[in-house]
Design a protein around this motif. Structure first.
Motif, short mmCIF file in Angstrom:
data_model
loop_
_atom_site.label_atom_id
_atom_site.label_comp_id
_atom_site.label_asym_id
_atom_site.label_seq_id
_atom_site.Cartn_x
_atom_site.Cartn_y
_atom_site.Cartn_z
N PRO A 125 -1.80 1.16 8.23
CA PRO A 125 -1.58 -0.26 8.49
C PRO A 125 -1.69 -1.15 7.25
CG PRO A 125 -2.81 0.67 10.28
CD PRO A 125 -2.67 1.76 9.26
N PRO A 126 -2.70 -0.96 6.39
CA PRO A 126 -2.72 -1.83 5.21
C PRO A 126 -1.47 -1.69 4.35
CG PRO A 126 -4.82 -0.73 5.45
CD PRO A 126 -3.89 -0.10 6.43
N ARG A 152 1.44 -3.45 6.26
CA ARG A 152 1.23 -4.91 6.24
C ARG A 152 1.57 -5.46 4.86
NH1 ARG A 152 2.16 -9.50 7.90
NH2 ARG A 152 0.90 -11.04 6.81
N LYS A 153 1.14 -4.74 3.82
CA LYS A 153 1.41 -5.18 2.45
C LYS A 153 2.92 -5.21 2.20
CE LYS A 153 -0.46 -4.47 -2.13
NZ LYS A 153 -1.28 -3.66 -3.02
#
Lengths: 760, 167, 286
Positions: free
Chosen positions: A740-741, A744-745
């Motif tokens: 997810p990070p 999202r980035k």
């Protein structure tokens, strides 16, 4: 009798059905015994002390306090494991990996071991061993390890396949595959996509940790009960490392709680044997989950550059891949395998793939289900999607246009026979999944995959009891239900009910050598051997009937489980069933059996195409797989339930790999997440049902057309999911896992770029 | 080393043992009582392979001390079958090919039974979340979920038949 | 290692107060046994609190609910009255681990283990829960947010232990909610989390609120500015944006194997917004 391996396209009565597996009751009642489930009288508990440093010189190990602790019966270091490898570097690497010899090469590298009367004493003994380390600079990243100033992991290594040099390097091998002229090919291209990708290290994640019970006596005889994919290979290796005679070490494989390639190698079994030999008592040695992650054999982490060019009509004119795989601290073939598999799905005139095998201060990489293929496929299949998008062409159509077929010269060398890539793509194109509506924040992707599959040495015994029921002993460990499939094959050949066949995995004293269950060879090779052993037995059954009838054996046929006398002149002779012949066997020549010692060849490559729908939460990058379909060519599905199971299991591992699984190393070179809490494999609520479609394009080199099935389905998911995420969230992910990070980035970066564009 | 003396019931049988205070229930079951059905996959409650029930509550045996089961009722996979009659879950797991290597199977059976005992008609989502504490690396969970659904259906049909027979 | 399972709270307090070496309380054991296994602790004494009647029950009182320190979280979800009054606290407690873990873990244990990412703590703080503490000096009641002083550290004195967690009766037209971010659907430690407890007045206007963030600082963070952003509003987009911004400003997370500073900060704001909306619905709002 000649062993004819040609595909015969026969009609089956039993093969292809779905009976209950013979080990089912044992496994649902807890009766089945795995590696840690055996005990012996007087057994000791083994424990291993491991280096907390990624790279260190071991100046001194003081075991004196541990040896004096009450209840400790043996303590070993590398001093107790003399080098008997006689110049065999591969075996020396295994020996050194099992226990450090003067230097620790990764966080978790074993440096000493103890055997004590109970676990608590063993644990305290470890804490009493003092090791004097000189910490050295380390390197854990594959690209960093290739730089000229990188800390050197193995000083003796020079690059095989590279420029001759006497300079130490971490590049153990460079392998090149391909044909044609890629320069010319790119010159002809209307569109070229060139991109770099990275994948992080993952682990096979079998739920059962490595475990064994070792007993070695002063007479040089020993027994090893062990969870393994290849008890013969383990026997040969352990005997060799310990200086024992192969015939005097009996290895019995327990039921195996998952392997996926990680249990084809020894990690601590030689230590258990060495402890037992020193203590003269059985030693039970079980790896903790933390030790499994730190010190068994994960996959490579990789970094790669892919470049593909095509005409405006979508025909690929050239393709190159430069693939950098880390092998851990000991050289392996993983970069080479990546280079071989990268473009295997496609019919290419000009192609080149170069694989680097690079050393780092990480555990020794082992095979993980179609080893090295998933990473390369991630890069290639993502790039293919990008290229198709450049042309506004459908992703499946683009692949169909370029798919390999019978007669294609594969990028890694051989020419393909009849293969399934085209058919799987057609099946995907027409599959209802491809046409189902998508919801908000959802996107669909697809990708292809390939695996070679292997044959190998196989021995099988088939013994017919006097009541007509059959014992079959095979030497390939059953990793996924093969005993059911092999029983189906034997029953099919003999013409008797499935329930009359009992298949056992023999220990190493009972059969000749069998290669490890890897390369998807279990059902393929033992299936082949079973067919031949059964046909062998049938010859003997016919001969006994002939003897009973006092006719020529040439005049006897075997039909539906019975000996039938051929010809009008014998029409007075009623058929003799297998059971009848068996009953009479004590008087007609003794026990009836069939054997096969064979090197099963021509395993037949297997292709798959997968479709995947994901839903991405754009505010958090959280990603869920909401629908998944596997289409794969099995050649012939002996037991469809278990073929489906292989498809689903491989896909699930690929999904975990794509979304969440990764080894996380700190700056200090230590593994930060050696447990199932933070090494995140998919849980039940993470996945949807995984739909499967089995295609059967027969393998011409197997009587039933069987191809290996176990591995290919882990190959497409990384790219299928990346392609789906791209369609769901508008971002192209080039770093696996797509946690997810990272997603999202990427979403934020994409949004920022759009803002810039519209502002400018 | 002074041990703890424990009297308990395991699969309906009275059992007594002595163990160190720090020993887990899992180690007691496997190493002292010979009940190796519960497996250690991780030792930290992250995989569910050691699932058992204590007083009807599903727990990880690795997260419980042996000493804690004094006076309690422990059930393991070895107690699921009634004599030679497999529990419907056990049968459905075999029939639906819901196991490949089988190492996670005892834990799944205990967790699935605990689910069906409290929720006889679970949806697919309810099944998946109830089994989230049990890791499987071989099957992708597909056939496991189907086996649990099939068992729920079988048990409810049985209940309906029994009910209608009473009339 | 000595194992004791006394049947009175006084006996527990005495054992802990008089313990010579390292002594630990055992409730659900889902943190304690993991720490023992890793070698992080090597207890000489473990005192099991679960044989004490006072720790085993959920009691409805005139002023709220008393949750015994030995009550497994699974039991909270089965208490209809508790679920109705404090759905956020219960859903938070029920997110701690698998069904197997739920059969053992306790909110008191979750609190005292003092992980920055503990699931039940933000919601308990938002609900104004109190810890009922028993010690050599007698009994005292402490707001839950005052119990945790840092990662793995509590303000309890030697010989003190929590006998129960006490929740007040919620004000009329109140609702609470807890959301957390995990990479998988289950079995993960929260990367970041948010709990919101709010009360509505006439016309659906928020009259009171508490917003608490988890896993974004060494202890949970109560964010008065976030509460202020929505008090007096009907949770329109601007109010929610201000709430999120206030939450982001209050974060002080770290980079670790579970998340980055950037990610935690941003997602804490997202979760706070979503939790606020959920709490608002539960309070009877639009």
């Amino acid at each position: 009798m000649t062993l004819d391996t040609q595909f015969t396209d026969q009609k089956f009565k039993l093969v292809g059905s779905r009976p209950d597996r013979p080990d089912g009751v044992d496994k649902v009642t807890g009766r089945a015994r795995y590696g840690a489930d055996a005990s012996a009288p007087g057994q000791l508990v083994g424990a291993i002390l491991r280096s907390p440093h990624a790279h260190a010189k071991i100046k001194k190990i003081d075991t004196s306090k541990a040896e004096k602790l009450k209840g400790v019966k043996a303590v070993i270091t590398s001093a107790d494991l003399p080098d008997l490898t006689n110049g065999n570097r591969g075996n020396y690497d295994i020996l050194e990996n099992c226990m450090a010899r003067g230097r620790a090469l990764y966080d978790g590298h074993a440096v000493a071991a103890v055997a004590a009367i109970d676990a608590e004493t063993a644990r305290r003994a470890l804490s009493l061993i003092s090791v004097d380390y000189k910490v050295l600079p380390h390197v854990t990243d594959v690209d960093a390890a290739m730089r000229s100033n990188a800390p050197i992991v193995q000083p003796h290594v020079r690059t095989a396949g590279g420029e001759p040099s006497d300079k130490p390097t971490n590049i153990a091998q460079i392998s090149t595959f391909g044909h044609g002229d890629v320069e010319a090919g790119f010159a002809k291209a209307d569109k070229i996509v060139e991109k770099s990708y990275k994948t992080e290290q993952t682990h096979q994640g079998y739920i059962e940790p490595h475990a064994c019970l070792a007993t070695v006596g002063p007479d040089g005889q020993g027994e090893l009960w062990v969870t393994t994919q290849g008890h013969y290979t383990f026997r040969n290796l352990c005997a060799s490392l310990l200086g024992m005679d192969i015939a005097k070490l009996k290895v019995t494989s327990s039921e195996i709680g998952g392997g996926f390639g990680g249990k084809t190698h020894v990690w601590m079994e030689p230590l258990a044997l060495a402890l037992s030999r020193k203590a003269n008592r059985p030693v039970k040695l079980v790896m903790s989950r933390e030790d499994v992650f730190r010190a068994s054999g994960p996959t490579s982490s990789t970094s790669m550059d892919i470049k593909i060019g095509c005409t405006n009509d979508g025909r690929i004119t050239a393709a190159t891949a430069t693939l950098r795989y880390q092998d851990g601290a000991f050289p392996g073939i993983w970069g080479m395998l990546g280079a071989m598999t990268a473009f295997a799905c496609y019919d290419l005139e000009n192609v080149q793939s170069v694989g680097y095998d690079v050393l780092v201060n990480r555990p020794k990489v082992a095979a993980y289900r179609a080893p090295s293929a998933p990473m390369a496929a991630f890069g290639v299949e993502s790039t293919i999607d990008l290229l198709a998008a450049e042309l506004n062409m459908d992703a499946v159509e683009f692949r169909l246009l370029n798919a390999a077929k019978e007669g294609t010269k594969a990028s890694y060398g051989p020419t393909y026979g009849p293969i399934g890539i085209g058919p799987t793509l057609e099946a995907v194109k027409n599959h209802p999944h491809m046409h189902a509506p998508l919801g908000k924040n959802q996107g669909r992707g697809m990708a292809c995959g390939f695996w070679f599959n292997f044959g190998g040495q196989t021995c099988t015994d088939l013994n017919i009891g006097v009541d007509g029921t059959v014992n079959m002993t095979v030497g390939t460990v059953d990793v996924g239900g093969a005993r059911a499939s092999l029983s189906l094959i034997a029953a099919e050949e003999l013409g008797i009910p499935y329930e009359h066949v009992k298949c056992n995995i023999g220990d190493t004293a009972s059969l000749g050598h069998n290669d490890t269950t890897e390369g998807s060879r279990g059902t393929f090779s033992s299936g082949m051997a079973t067919i031949f052993a059964a046909r062998n037995a049938i010859e003997e059954l016919k001969s006994r009937a002939a003897k009973t009838w006092d006719i020529d054996p040439e005049e006897v046929d075997w039909v539906d489980g019975e000996a039938v006398a051929k010809g009008v002149e014998h029409s007075n002779l009623g058929p003799l069933s297998l059971a009848q012949i068996a009953k009479a066997s004590p008087n007609t020549g003794g026990p009836i059996a069939g054997h096969s010692e064979t090197v099963a060849d021509g395993a037949g490559v297997s292709f798959a195409s997968h479709i995947c729908d994901v839903e991405v939460d754009p505010e958090t990058g959280s990603t869920r797989v909401v629908r998944y379909t596997v289409v794969q060519d099995a050649g012939k599905a002996i037991h469809p339930d278990y073929v489906e199971g292989q498809f689903q299991g491989g896909a699930a591992q690929g999904i975990g790999w794509a979304l969440n699984e990764e080894y996380i190393y700190g700056e200090d070179g230590r593994l930060q997440n050696p447990g199932f809490l933070d090494y995140r494999i998919p849980v039940c609520s993470d996945l949807p049902f995984i739909d499967t479609e089995i295609l059967e394009i027969p393998n011409p080199n197997h009587p039933y057309g069987i191809r290996g099935v176990g591995e290919t389905s882990i190959v497409p998911p990384l790219a299928a999911i990346a392609n789906a995420v791209s369609n769901a969230a508008g971002v192209r992910m080039d770093h696996i896992p797509m946690s997810p990070p990272r997603i999202r980035k990427a979403i934020k970066a994409e949004a920022a770029m759009h803002q810039e564009v519209s502002a400018g | 080393m002074a041990g703890v003396h424990v009297s308990t019931t395991v699969n309906g049988d009275d059992v007594e043992f002595v163990c160190p205070g720090s020993e887990s229930l899992l180690d007691v079951l496997r190493n002292r009582l010979g009940l190796t059905g519960a497996k250690e996959g991780c030792g930290t409650g992250d995989c569910g392979a050691c699932s058992v029930t204590v007083d009807g509550q599903l727990v990880c045996a690795c997260l419980m001390l042996g000493a804690e089961v004094e006076g309690r009722q422990v059930q393991t996979v070895e107690g699921m079958a009634q004599g030679d009659q497999l529990h419907p879950l056990q049968r459905q797991f075999i029939e639906n090919a819901a196991l490949q290597c089988g190492i996670c199977t005892p834990g799944f059976l205990m967790a699935a039974k605990a689910l069906l005992d409290r929720n006889p008609d679970p949806t697919e989502t309810e099944i998946r979340y109830a089994l989230a504490g049990n890791l499987c690396r071989c099957t992708g969970y597909d056939k496991i979920v189907r086996a649990v659904s099939a068992t729920a259906k079988e048990l409810s049909q049985e209940a309906t038949t029994k009910g209608s027979k009473k009339r | 290692m000595r194992y004791e399972a006394p049947t009175s709270s006084k006996a527990v307090a005495d054992l802990m107060a008089n313990a010579k070496g390292s002594a630990f309380l055992l409730a659900g054991g889902t943190d304690l046994l993991v720490r023992m296994k890793s070698g992080a602790i090597d207890p000489e004494l473990i005192v099991d609190i679960k044989r004490i009647p006072a720790t085993q029950a959920i009691t409805k009182t005139a002023s709220g609910f008393k949750i015994g320190a030995g009550v497994p979280c699974a039991q909270l979800g089965r208490d209809a009255a508790l679920v109705k009054a404090w759905p956020g606290v219960v859903e938070a407690a029920n997110l701690i681990g698998s069904d197997q873990v739920q059969g053992r873990c306790t909110v008191a244990g979750n609190l005292c283990n003092a992980s920055p990412a503990a699931d039940s703590v933000p919601a308990m703080v938002a609900a104004r829960a109190k810890a009922a503490i028993v010690g050599a000096g007698g009994r005292r009641s402490v707001a839950v947010e005052k119990v945790v002083t840092g990662p793995g550290r509590t303000s309890l004195e030697k010989g003190e232990f929590i006998e129960a967690i006490v929740l007040p009766t919620p004000a009329p037209k109140s609702g609470d909610a807890y959301l957390r971010f995990t990479p998988r659907t289950e079995m993960d430690i929260a990367v970041c989390s948010a709990a919101v407890n709010l009360t509505l007045g006439p016309k659906g206007v928020v009259t009171a609120a508490r917003v608490v963030l988890g896993a974004v600082a060494p202890t949970v963070v109560l964010v008065p500015a976030a509460a202020k952003a929505i008090i007096g509003s009907t949770l329109d987009d601007d109010a929610l944006a201000n709430l999120a911004a206030a939450c982001e400003a209050a974060c002080a997370p770290i980079d670790d194997k579970r998340g980055t500073v950037e990610f935690r900060t941003e997602v804490a704001g997202v979760l706070a917004r979503r939790a606020a909306k959920l709490a608002y619905e539960r309070a009877g709002g639009k």
